[in-house]
Design an enzyme around this catalytic site. Structure first.
Site, PDB file in Angstrom:
ATOM      1  N   ARG A  16       0.741  -1.220  -0.048  1.00 26.17           N
ATOM      2  CA  ARG A  16       0.109   0.305   0.085  1.00 26.17           C
ATOM      3  C   ARG A  16       0.971   1.220  -0.145  1.00 26.17           C
ATOM      4  O   ARG A  16       2.022   1.252   0.457  1.00 26.17           O
ATOM      5  CB  ARG A  16      -0.947   0.253   1.336  1.00 26.17           C
ATOM      6  N   HIS A  23      -0.030   8.202  11.068  1.00 29.77           N
ATOM      7  CA  HIS A  23       0.224   8.313  12.432  1.00 29.77           C
ATOM      8  C   HIS A  23      -1.419   8.698  13.170  1.00 29.77           C
ATOM      9  O   HIS A  23      -1.495   9.577  14.192  1.00 29.77           O
ATOM     10  CB  HIS A  23       1.124   9.209  13.204  1.00 29.77           C
ATOM     11  N   ASP A  25      -4.048   6.109  12.865  1.00 32.36           N
ATOM     12  CA  ASP A  25      -4.655   4.829  12.841  1.00 32.36           C
ATOM     13  C   ASP A  25      -4.969   4.271  14.451  1.00 32.36           C
ATOM     14  O   ASP A  25      -6.000   4.102  14.753  1.00 32.36           O
ATOM     15  CB  ASP A  25      -4.336   3.798  11.800  1.00 32.36           C
ATOM     16  N   GLY A 106      11.280  -3.144   3.443  1.00 34.13           N
ATOM     17  CA  GLY A 106      11.790  -1.970   4.481  1.00 34.13           C
ATOM     18  C   GLY A 106      11.591  -0.655   3.664  1.00 34.13           C
ATOM     19  O   GLY A 106      12.190   0.424   4.023  1.00 34.13           O
ATOM     20  N   GLY A 108       8.563   0.998   3.313  1.00 30.39           N
ATOM     21  CA  GLY A 108       7.512   1.792   3.841  1.00 30.39           C
ATOM     22  C   GLY A 108       6.190   1.668   2.813  1.00 30.39           C
ATOM     23  O   GLY A 108       5.227   2.327   2.858  1.00 30.39           O
ATOM     24  N   SER A 110       4.676  -1.560   3.126  1.00 35.12           N
ATOM     25  CA  SER A 110       3.973  -2.536   3.866  1.00 35.12           C
ATOM     26  C   SER A 110       4.252  -3.724   3.504  1.00 35.12           C
ATOM     27  O   SER A 110       3.247  -4.783   3.206  1.00 35.12           O
ATOM     28  CB  SER A 110       2.433  -2.267   3.843  1.00 35.12           C
ATOM     29  N   SER A 111       5.387  -4.020   3.054  1.00 32.23           N
ATOM     30  CA  SER A 111       5.911  -5.332   2.584  1.00 32.23           C
ATOM     31  C   SER A 111       5.686  -6.466   3.762  1.00 32.23           C
ATOM     32  O   SER A 111       5.144  -7.611   3.230  1.00 32.23           O
ATOM     33  CB  SER A 111       7.257  -5.444   2.483  1.00 32.23           C
ATOM     34  N   ASP A 152      -2.255  -0.778   7.439  1.00 31.05           N
ATOM     35  CA  ASP A 152      -1.543  -1.394   6.497  1.00 31.05           C
ATOM     36  C   ASP A 152      -2.084  -2.742   6.161  1.00 31.05           C
ATOM     37  O   ASP A 152      -2.350  -3.183   4.939  1.00 31.05           O
ATOM     38  CB  ASP A 152      -0.042  -1.919   7.042  1.00 31.05           C
ATOM     39  N   TYR A 201       8.297   4.534  16.654  1.00 31.75           N
ATOM     40  CA  TYR A 201       6.868   4.507  16.569  1.00 31.75           C
ATOM     41  C   TYR A 201       6.121   4.082  17.694  1.00 31.75           C
ATOM     42  O   TYR A 201       5.164   4.685  17.961  1.00 31.75           O
ATOM     43  CB  TYR A 201       6.656   3.238  15.648  1.00 31.75           C
TER      44      TYR A 201
HETATM   45  C1  GLA Z   1       2.886   2.267  10.101  1.00 36.00           C
HETATM   46  C2  GLA Z   1       1.800   1.291  10.773  1.00 36.00           C
HETATM   47  C3  GLA Z   1       0.739   1.701  10.481  1.00 36.00           C
HETATM   48  C4  GLA Z   1       0.527   3.316  10.432  1.00 36.00           C
HETATM   49  C5  GLA Z   1       1.485   4.138   9.956  1.00 36.00           C
HETATM   50  C6  GLA Z   1       1.704   5.827  10.193  1.00 36.00           C
HETATM   51  O1  GLA Z   1       2.854   2.098   8.388  1.00 36.00           O
HETATM   52  O2  GLA Z   1       2.169   0.066  10.468  1.00 36.00           O
HETATM   53  O3  GLA Z   1      -0.399   1.227  11.309  1.00 36.00           O
HETATM   54  O4  GLA Z   1       0.350   3.824  11.950  1.00 36.00           O
HETATM   55  O5  GLA Z   1       2.900   3.496  10.154  1.00 36.00           O
HETATM   56  O6  GLA Z   1       0.472   6.131   9.496  1.00 36.00           O
END
Ligand code: GLA
Length: 345
Positions: A16, A23, A25, A106, A108, A110-111, A152, A201
């Protein structure tokens, strides 16, 4: 008479990009991600009492016992995500097969969520998209120890072709928002592999929870509530969340009314808030965002996802997208893609 072997299973799950709403969700806020054509395929023969997968981008296989109890302790590290899914799903039988992916690991995109969703489907998960996402979110927590939100996994499980997904992370409602055909998303890798992302995070999430301890749910908070926080760090964190939730709705409105300059402006503001108030950007990412914002045909650019490096996204006029992508090393036009699936032809 012998038992005939179970038929092979092939599952695909998309990665995705998050177009806006980062930040938010994990405090029940709003986000607007898009499932993308790049993704992960898991092909297995069911049977046996372990899950054994080899991956095209890893040297060592994942071999996970069905009764695995501590996914975070499994090696090699990528096998932790497989173990997280096995621990959350507890399949009745094992499987042997392969993982192939078109997602950079890695970056960003969402692998890890795509791997979890594809593994769960390949191991026989049976339920709706939200249940699949929730199971995979538990798997991610168990595997990585990072207290991620649901964005994600829910995007990978519930993607819709040609649409952004308006996620309400409190009600868990997913509302497709058609991507106007005259716009396109271009992702450009900053070249910076995400560092410190896991530690920072968890710290950011804890800060949001501390703010909520004083002013109540950030989803309901106003800017005045955020300003009332005594601690200047918590005040900035809360201000980001409150304004970012509002920007998600403003961006959807701007898309729907075809006010593209306004849409671009909202993206630019989102990046500034993540950089200054939430402090999850890096100088390299800021520099790339600034350059993309100057490029012809770009409405706006911002970091996407957790931050600290990885991919930057820009929303462009469709006719300019290919040129924007080729002007930057590692730039690609990212088409949207539907939800994860099992045994699609
Ligand atoms: C990562 C987390 C998500 C979300 C984003 C920031 O991708 O896995 O749940 O919090 O950071 O939006």
């Amino acid at each position: 008479m012998g038992v005939s072997p179970a038929p092979p299973v092939r599952a695909f799950a998309p990665g995705r990009v998050n177009v806006i709403g980062d930040h938010t969700d994990y405090t029940g806020g709003l986000a607007l991600p898009m499932a993308i054509a790049e993704g992960t395929t898991v092909a297995v023969e069911p049977g046996g009492d372990v899950v054994r997968l080899v991956s095209d981008c890893e040297t060592e296989p994942a071999i996970v016992a069905l009764d695995v109890s501590e996914p975070a302790a499994v090696t090699p590290p990528w096998a932790r995500y497989v173990a997280g899914v096995v621990a959350a799903l507890r399949p009745a039988q094992g499987a042997t097969g392969t993982v192939t992916t078109t997602l950079p690991v890695g970056a960003g995109l969402s692998s890890s969520a795509a791997l979890e969703v594809a593994v769960a489907l390949a191991l026989g998960f049976d339920g709706d998209a939200l249940e699949l996402a929730q199971l995979c979110q538990r798997a991610e927590h168990a595997a990585s120890g990072v207290p991620c939100g649901i964005m994600d996994q829910l995007t990978s499980a519930a993607g819709v072709d040609g649409a952004l997904l308006l996620l309400d992370c409190r009600s868990l409602a997913v509302t497709p928002v058609p991507m106007p055909p005259d716009l396109a998303v271009v992702a450009v890798h900053s070249g910076q592999r995400r560092a410190l992302a896991a530690t920072a995070y968890a710290e950011r999430r804890a800060q949001c929870e501390a703010a909520e301890g004083e002013i109540g749910p950030l989803r309901d908070a106003t800017l005045a509530d955020a300003s009332a926080l005594a601690d200047p760090v918590l005040r900035r964190r809360a201000r980001h969340v409150v304004t970012e939730n509002a920007r998600v709705l403003a961006f959807v409105d701007a898309l729907e009314s075809r006010e593209y300059n306004e849409a671009g402006h909202v993206l630019v503001e989102s990046h500034a808030s993540l950089r200054d108030d939430f402090e999850v950007s890096t100088p390299e990412v800021d520099d790339l965002v600034a350059r993309l914002n100057q490029a012809d045909g770009v409405l706006g650019a911002r970091m996407t996802g957790g931050g600290f490096g990885g991919v930057v996204l820009s929303v462009c006029h469709a006719e300019a997208a290919a040129q924007v992508a080729t002007a930057y090393e590692g730039g690609v036009v990212v088409p949207s893609r539907g939800a994860s699936c099992r045994n699609a032809s």
